[in-house]
Design an enzyme around this catalytic site. Structure first.
Site, short mmCIF file in Angstrom:
data_model
loop_
_atom_site.label_atom_id
_atom_site.label_comp_id
_atom_site.label_asym_id
_atom_site.label_seq_id
_atom_site.Cartn_x
_atom_site.Cartn_y
_atom_site.Cartn_z
N CYS A 116 41.43 -59.91 -5.59
CA CYS A 116 41.53 -59.16 -4.16
C CYS A 116 41.86 -60.25 -3.10
O CYS A 116 41.73 -59.75 -2.11
CB CYS A 116 40.09 -58.54 -4.01
SG CYS A 116 40.11 -57.02 -5.05
N HIS A 256 38.00 -58.13 3.36
CA HIS A 256 38.52 -57.25 2.22
C HIS A 256 37.63 -55.91 2.02
O HIS A 256 36.22 -56.12 2.23
CB HIS A 256 38.27 -58.19 0.89
CG HIS A 256 38.61 -57.36 -0.44
ND1 HIS A 256 39.93 -56.62 -0.39
CD2 HIS A 256 37.83 -57.26 -1.72
CE1 HIS A 256 39.76 -56.11 -1.75
NE2 HIS A 256 38.69 -56.36 -2.42
N ASN A 286 39.19 -49.40 -2.41
CA ASN A 286 39.79 -51.06 -2.56
C ASN A 286 41.05 -50.90 -2.84
O ASN A 286 41.46 -50.55 -4.22
CB ASN A 286 38.65 -51.54 -3.49
CG ASN A 286 39.21 -53.03 -3.69
OD1 ASN A 286 40.07 -53.39 -3.55
ND2 ASN A 286 38.08 -53.62 -4.42
C1 COA Z 1 30.28 -51.13 -8.28
C2 COA Z 1 29.08 -50.91 -7.07
C3 COA Z 1 29.65 -50.07 -6.22
C4 COA Z 1 27.99 -50.44 -8.11
O1 COA Z 1 26.83 -49.85 -7.18
P1 COA Z 1 25.55 -50.48 -7.71
O2 COA Z 1 24.33 -50.03 -6.47
O3 COA Z 1 25.55 -51.93 -7.92
O4 COA Z 1 25.13 -49.67 -8.71
P2 COA Z 1 24.80 -50.11 -10.33
O5 COA Z 1 26.02 -50.69 -10.89
O6 COA Z 1 23.60 -50.78 -10.16
O7 COA Z 1 24.48 -48.73 -10.81
C5 COA Z 1 23.39 -47.85 -10.24
C6 COA Z 1 23.39 -46.72 -10.92
O8 COA Z 1 24.65 -45.80 -10.41
C7 COA Z 1 24.95 -45.40 -11.45
N1 COA Z 1 26.52 -45.12 -11.08
C8 COA Z 1 27.46 -45.86 -11.24
N2 COA Z 1 28.32 -45.36 -10.73
C9 COA Z 1 28.23 -44.24 -10.39
C10 COA Z 1 28.88 -43.09 -9.64
N3 COA Z 1 30.19 -43.36 -9.55
N4 COA Z 1 28.29 -42.14 -9.55
C11 COA Z 1 27.13 -41.85 -9.79
N5 COA Z 1 26.35 -42.70 -10.38
C12 COA Z 1 26.88 -43.86 -10.66
C13 COA Z 1 24.77 -46.31 -12.61
O9 COA Z 1 25.10 -45.71 -14.03
C14 COA Z 1 23.35 -46.75 -12.54
O10 COA Z 1 22.49 -45.75 -13.17
P3 COA Z 1 21.40 -46.39 -14.07
O11 COA Z 1 20.51 -47.09 -13.02
O12 COA Z 1 20.74 -44.79 -14.50
O13 COA Z 1 21.71 -47.17 -15.04
C15 COA Z 1 28.78 -52.15 -6.77
O14 COA Z 1 28.10 -53.01 -7.69
C16 COA Z 1 29.96 -53.03 -5.89
O15 COA Z 1 30.48 -52.69 -5.06
N6 COA Z 1 30.19 -54.05 -6.77
C17 COA Z 1 31.18 -55.04 -6.22
C18 COA Z 1 32.64 -54.65 -6.00
C19 COA Z 1 33.52 -55.66 -5.49
O16 COA Z 1 33.28 -56.43 -4.62
N7 COA Z 1 34.45 -56.03 -5.96
C20 COA Z 1 35.16 -57.21 -5.74
C21 COA Z 1 36.61 -57.43 -5.66
S1 COA Z 1 37.38 -56.16 -6.40
#
Ligand code: COA
Length: 333
Positions: A116, A256, A286
């Protein structure tokens, strides 16, 4: 002799027509509009449909807008750099294919993969070619067809990504503007948290890799989130301090677009107001290498000559960085 600076003289972008909304995704995987909107800030993203269509096709459309606006002819271009993580093919380079499709025959062209952060790395590279006097008209493209590597059965990643392309034209200038400075970094410790497990030389495609769904984006979101906020904010603050830019003197932060919460947290750590931050993640998700030029394209009418602009990104690798630009022209000239 005066120092030659690399200035952006035009911006172009392209998004495909098909809109994949949260409602449609919620019928494909166990998710909701509420979860995606509140956790990530995305409402919809664009998907490139059509057999035989790839990253190069979107990039070509973005560059055509630059050619039309600036009356540039393809034979004037002497370098094409395409940042992408989703090349049309492993080889030849997508930049070669873009050049061919646009009839660019007097340039050398290559791809650059920095996840990214790809557009930042490519912009910095293009600027060096201009500053050294080696090249005069450089196209820097960020383009990704993320839908080609997104697993639409995995709710943790499929809600995040979209397809798009953006591009800028770089030219030399003796004015005190353009790409002023950059801080680019990478640390391979992060490679396990955001990657594609198979398809490269370590694990070539096989029935097994396909059955195991290893040709898609794999991400440990929590780890990536934590590092993205601190790294983007740290380098952005560092480059502001280095150039004595106070938060009030910053016209725009162009971050980004991976997660609205990451963008907000970065702006907060930098001490800048939300009004100074370009955010369009709700419409496009993204789009990897395309997010930053797509923002510049959408905001170009509001940009003024002399504006202090900081671009910042974080991505697979890990890679991250910030670039300080003094904008070179008023609005949509
Ligand atoms: C991916 C991202 C959105 C996930 O958000 P988060 O708040 O960290 O969520 P988690 O991974 O902790 O998951 C929390 C819960 O939501 C659930 N969940 C994940 N995706 C879900 C979705 N699309 N819909 C509903 N629930 C979802 C998970 O299974 C988890 O459930 P559990 O607690 O029962 O296990 C976030 O971590 C993120 O933005 N990461 C960085 C991305 C990034 O910057 N990439 C950089 C370059 S590409």
């Amino acid at each position: 002799m005066k120092k030659v600076n690399a200035i952006i003289t035009a911006v172009g972008a392209y998004v495909p027509d098909y809109i994949l909304r949260n409602d449609e995704l919620s019928r494909m995987v166990d998710t909701t509009d509420e979860w995606i909107s509140s956790r990530v800030g995305i409402k919809e993203r664009r998907i490139l449909k059509g057999e035989g269509k790839g990253t190069s096709d979107m990039a070509v459309e973005a560059v055509k807008k630059i050619f039309a606006k600036t009356n540039t002819s393809p034979d004037e271009i002497d370098l094409v750099i395409c940042a992408t993580s989703t090349p049309d093919h492993i080889f030849p380079a997508t930049a070669n294919i873009i050049s061919d499709k646009l009839d660019i025959r007097n340039a050398h062209s290559f791809d650059l993969n920095a996840g990214c952060s790809g557009f930042l790395y490519a912009l910095d590279t293009g600027a060096r070619f201009i500053e050294s006097g080696a090249r005069k008209k450089v196209l820097v493209i960020g383009a990704d067809k993320m839908s080609s590597i997104t697993d639409y059965t995995d709710r943790t990643t499929c809600v995040l990504f979209g397809d798009a392309a953006g591009a800028v034209l770089l030219e030399p200038s003796e004015e005190d503007s353009g790409i002023v400075d950059s801080i680019l970094q990478s640390d391979g410790f992060g490679r396990v948290y955001l990657h594609m497990k198979a398809g490269g030389s370590v694990k070539p495609p096989s029935h097994e890799t396909i059955n195991n769904r290893e040709h898609f984006v794999y991400q440990d979101g929590k780890h990536v989130f934590k590092h993205a906020v601190s790294k983007m904010a740290d380098v952005s603050v560092e480059i502001m301090k280095k150039h004595n830019i106070s938060p009030e003197e910053l016209a725009w932060l162009v971050p980004h677009q991976a997660n609205k919460r990451i963008i907000n947290a970065t702006a907060e750590r930098m001490g800048i107001d939300k009004k100074q931050v370009m955010v369009n993640i709700e419409k496009y998700g993204n789009t990897t290498s395309a997010t930053i030029p797509l923002c510049l394209y959408e905001w170009q009418n509001q940009l003024k000559k002399g504006d202090n602009i900081i671009l910042t990104a974080f991505g697979a690798g890990f890679t991250w960085g910030a670039i300080y630009i003094k904008w070179a022209y008023d609005g949509d000239k």
